[in-house]
Design an enzyme around this catalytic site. Sequence first.
Site, PDB file in Angstrom:
ATOM      1  N   SER A  95       0.971  -1.011   0.401  1.00 48.96           N
ATOM      2  CA  SER A  95      -0.495   0.136   0.166  1.00 48.96           C
ATOM      3  C   SER A  95       0.975   1.288  -0.344  1.00 48.96           C
ATOM      4  O   SER A  95       1.754   1.451  -0.878  1.00 48.96           O
ATOM      5  CB  SER A  95      -0.847   0.329   1.478  1.00 48.96           C
ATOM      6  OG  SER A  95      -2.395   1.230   0.912  1.00 48.96           O
ATOM      7  N   ASP A 238      -2.329   6.758  -4.372  1.00 51.89           N
ATOM      8  CA  ASP A 238      -1.122   5.759  -3.793  1.00 51.89           C
ATOM      9  C   ASP A 238      -1.032   4.125  -4.582  1.00 51.89           C
ATOM     10  O   ASP A 238      -1.616   4.873  -5.885  1.00 51.89           O
ATOM     11  CB  ASP A 238      -1.534   5.051  -2.075  1.00 51.89           C
ATOM     12  CG  ASP A 238      -2.769   4.584  -2.310  1.00 51.89           C
ATOM     13  OD1 ASP A 238      -3.888   4.114  -3.288  1.00 51.89           O
ATOM     14  OD2 ASP A 238      -2.364   3.462  -1.053  1.00 51.89           O
ATOM     15  N   ASP A 242      -6.150   2.176  -3.789  1.00 54.22           N
ATOM     16  CA  ASP A 242      -7.822   2.084  -2.994  1.00 54.22           C
ATOM     17  C   ASP A 242      -7.983   3.334  -2.028  1.00 54.22           C
ATOM     18  O   ASP A 242      -8.683   3.447  -1.863  1.00 54.22           O
ATOM     19  CB  ASP A 242      -7.530   1.362  -2.122  1.00 54.22           C
ATOM     20  CG  ASP A 242      -6.028   1.082  -0.929  1.00 54.22           C
ATOM     21  OD1 ASP A 242      -5.554   2.027  -0.978  1.00 54.22           O
ATOM     22  OD2 ASP A 242      -6.402   0.117  -0.274  1.00 54.22           O
TER      23      ASP A 242
END
Length: 444
Positions: A95, A238, A242
Amino acid sequence: MIIRSISGVRGITKSSLTPDVVKAYAHAFDDLLPEGLVYIGRDSRPSGENILELFSNELIDLGRDIVNCEVVPTPTVQFMVERSEAVGGLVVTASHNPEEWNGMKFIRKDGTFFLPDECEILFKKIDSNTFLKKSTKKGMYFPDQNSILKHIIHIIELSCINLKRIKNRKYKVAIDCVNGAGSKALPLLLEYLGCEVALIHCDGSGQFNRGTEPLPENLKDLRKQVLDNNADIGFAVDPDADRLAIVNNLGDPIGEEYTLVLAAEGYIKELNCPQTIVTNLSTTIALDKMAHNNNSKVERTAVGEINVVKRMIEVDSSIGGEGNGGIILKEAHLGRDSLVGVAMILNRLSQDDNKTISEIHSALPQFSIVKDKVDLKSVDEVQLIDNAKETFLESSIDLTDGVKFIWPDRWIHLRKSNTEPIMRIYAEAPTVKDAQILIQRLKS
């Protein structure tokens, strides 16, 4: 060191996510799923290719059939799992963590992430090194070339998206995908929405040329792109796409906190119906004020996407999300999705003929969040919280997740991070100075 949480697992690739570790997680993951197909994908980090190959080969050796989406947004894999006969999914991503990190997010049959108790079972299997061998027959491998397109078509057909109205506006949009998993998907979505697109950091190389989080301080290039191209709006995501942040037509980042506020306001207006919006404790109070102004209400949960999703299911909510730029729309799928967010924000912009995104944002209740953190290696977590309780005696307290001190127009929230060895400290007030004063009172 591997960080394990309800967000999956993350670690430094070279030192923590070794081949043996990846294979062990593949075994544990396989044990928790019923027989059936699994979708897999990854963000664009160069290390992800090897990790995904190790994981998928292990599953195939265990008799599991695999559909590999390769480099796609995390929400695309969630969407594909939910809309297929698959029994689960896996995304290799860290992430917003830096490039040298990677990780794994585990997806259930319904397209949502593993529940906290399922994560605990998974981690116990890893710790005890007890795995079952389900099959002596190898599974099959299937590449998938159309998952992004399927995802996009579903988005533009959502009931809350007026595709014709958006296309008629012919918006000029600047986008920054941090060379991550959104680099192909986001430009393609905007093409389907009839937009003229100006790209920055969209080569999909996994070389993150700015800070990985779409925070204002990391969006200098996007701000310039908006101004140079006279764009109506700028979007940043990012690495696994998401989360979504917005730069307005004046080249100013409005803060990822307002992504959900704008999307939810547009959703209420489009459906012309009050809503229950679910979000976490660290999301802006502007959402509550906007909801109140539109005869709607807000339900709050502990931080973490799956906590928001669980509450959405419990209260039958159609929309939710988090203040980090995560939009969750049940009709799309139950997960944070920057592509859904882009469509919803452009739909909100299209609802007012003569207003810019700057003007629409300015009309919302205005609050400022200051985000800080402390390294847990240098601070006693229990003592810090005890000191805070003594400092803010005049406030009401919420202990759902860490401790949150609340006043009518401001708050400060302390909680241990799910993804990093830190204590997060968020404060919000009508002005930045007021929020900073709350944090200064805590630290003093």
